[in-house]
Design an enzyme around this catalytic site. Structure first.
Site, PDB file in Angstrom:
ATOM      1  N   CYS A  97       0.836  -1.198   0.000  1.00  0.00           N
ATOM      2  CA  CYS A  97       0.000   0.000   0.000  1.00  0.00           C
ATOM      3  C   CYS A  97       0.874   1.253   0.000  1.00  0.00           C
ATOM      4  O   CYS A  97       1.669   1.465   0.914  1.00  0.00           O
ATOM      5  CB  CYS A  97      -0.916  -0.012   1.225  1.00  0.00           C
ATOM      6  SG  CYS A  97      -1.863   1.510   1.410  1.00  0.00           S
ATOM      7  N   CYS A 132       0.392   3.347   3.156  1.00  0.00           N
ATOM      8  CA  CYS A 132       1.067   2.762   4.324  1.00  0.00           C
ATOM      9  C   CYS A 132       2.563   3.035   4.255  1.00  0.00           C
ATOM     10  O   CYS A 132       3.208   3.299   5.278  1.00  0.00           O
ATOM     11  CB  CYS A 132       0.786   1.265   4.410  1.00  0.00           C
ATOM     12  SG  CYS A 132      -0.909   0.859   4.907  1.00  0.00           S
ATOM     13  N   HIS A 156      -4.832   1.049   8.176  1.00  0.00           N
ATOM     14  CA  HIS A 156      -5.177   0.618   6.827  1.00  0.00           C
ATOM     15  C   HIS A 156      -6.542  -0.058   6.807  1.00  0.00           C
ATOM     16  O   HIS A 156      -6.773  -1.039   7.491  1.00  0.00           O
ATOM     17  CB  HIS A 156      -4.130  -0.363   6.290  1.00  0.00           C
ATOM     18  CG  HIS A 156      -4.446  -0.820   4.903  1.00  0.00           C
ATOM     19  ND1 HIS A 156      -3.970  -0.176   3.794  1.00  0.00           N
ATOM     20  CD2 HIS A 156      -5.231  -1.820   4.449  1.00  0.00           C
ATOM     21  CE1 HIS A 156      -4.434  -0.773   2.711  1.00  0.00           C
ATOM     22  NE2 HIS A 156      -5.205  -1.769   3.089  1.00  0.00           N
ATOM     23  N   GLY A 213     -13.770   5.364  -8.533  1.00  0.00           N
ATOM     24  CA  GLY A 213     -12.536   6.087  -8.802  1.00  0.00           C
ATOM     25  C   GLY A 213     -11.454   5.895  -7.762  1.00  0.00           C
ATOM     26  O   GLY A 213     -10.459   6.617  -7.765  1.00  0.00           O
ATOM     27  N   HIS A 243      -6.691   2.316   0.290  1.00  0.00           N
ATOM     28  CA  HIS A 243      -6.509   2.700   1.694  1.00  0.00           C
ATOM     29  C   HIS A 243      -7.412   3.913   1.833  1.00  0.00           C
ATOM     30  O   HIS A 243      -7.212   4.907   1.128  1.00  0.00           O
ATOM     31  CB  HIS A 243      -5.044   3.063   1.947  1.00  0.00           C
ATOM     32  CG  HIS A 243      -4.718   3.455   3.356  1.00  0.00           C
ATOM     33  ND1 HIS A 243      -3.670   2.863   4.036  1.00  0.00           N
ATOM     34  CD2 HIS A 243      -5.249   4.367   4.196  1.00  0.00           C
ATOM     35  CE1 HIS A 243      -3.575   3.413   5.245  1.00  0.00           C
ATOM     36  NE2 HIS A 243      -4.527   4.330   5.359  1.00  0.00           N
ATOM     37  N   HIS A 302      -9.082   7.251   2.206  1.00  0.00           N
ATOM     38  CA  HIS A 302      -8.509   8.595   2.314  1.00  0.00           C
ATOM     39  C   HIS A 302      -9.552   9.608   1.865  1.00  0.00           C
ATOM     40  O   HIS A 302     -10.474   9.286   1.127  1.00  0.00           O
ATOM     41  CB  HIS A 302      -7.214   8.728   1.512  1.00  0.00           C
ATOM     42  CG  HIS A 302      -7.357   8.383   0.061  1.00  0.00           C
ATOM     43  ND1 HIS A 302      -7.494   7.091  -0.392  1.00  0.00           N
ATOM     44  CD2 HIS A 302      -7.375   9.168  -1.036  1.00  0.00           C
ATOM     45  CE1 HIS A 302      -7.588   7.092  -1.721  1.00  0.00           C
ATOM     46  NE2 HIS A 302      -7.526   8.345  -2.136  1.00  0.00           N
ATOM     47  N   HIS A 325     -10.153  13.242   0.076  1.00  0.00           N
ATOM     48  CA  HIS A 325      -9.621  14.306  -0.772  1.00  0.00           C
ATOM     49  C   HIS A 325     -10.175  15.643  -0.290  1.00  0.00           C
ATOM     50  O   HIS A 325     -11.380  15.762  -0.049  1.00  0.00           O
ATOM     51  CB  HIS A 325     -10.041  14.111  -2.235  1.00  0.00           C
ATOM     52  CG  HIS A 325      -9.444  12.917  -2.889  1.00  0.00           C
ATOM     53  ND1 HIS A 325      -8.318  12.989  -3.664  1.00  0.00           N
ATOM     54  CD2 HIS A 325      -9.829  11.623  -2.879  1.00  0.00           C
ATOM     55  CE1 HIS A 325      -8.027  11.786  -4.122  1.00  0.00           C
ATOM     56  NE2 HIS A 325      -8.934  10.934  -3.656  1.00  0.00           N
TER      57      HIS A 325
END
Length: 111
Positions: A4, A7, A46, A92, A97, A99, A101
């Site tokens: 990852c 990570c 994770h 998309g 992992h 996250h 935006h």
């Protein structure tokens, strides 16, 4: 997870421009920005999908959402920003992992 990219960034194996870090999360600049300002808020634990949420992970995500507005001024997002969480291939998500935006620094169009 050993393959990852996030990570590896969290672990210091891959350099990144860290805008903020604490025990639970990091905020970095996106290397492929989709707006004038584009950051990623990444939980240090994770997991890939919201469907993997449990009580502990929900608290971690809550911590991210509490920290984002507290950092808005430091990140240049005081005039507003867009939050996006991509989920799965069709949504998309290119890094599996979870996250968040953060996009801003300009008037965003599209929705």
């Amino acid at each position: 997870m050993e393959n990852c990219v996030f990570c590896k960034i969290i672990g210091g194996e891959i350099p990144s421009e860290r805008m903020y870090e604490d025990d639970d999360l990091i905020v970095i600049r996106d290397i492929e920005p989709k707006a004038k300002l584009h950051y990623l808020c990444i939980p240090k634990e994770h997991f890939a999908l919201l469907s993997e949420m449990d009580e502990r992970r929900a608290e971690l995500l809550k911590r991210c959402f509490e920290k984002i507005p507290a950092l808005a001024g430091k990140l240049g997002l005081e005039d507003g920003y867009r939050i996006i969480i991509n989920q799965g291939e069709n949504g998309g998500q290119s890094v599996h992992h979870l996250h968040i935006h953060l996009l801003g620094g300009e008037k965003l169009t599209g929705f």
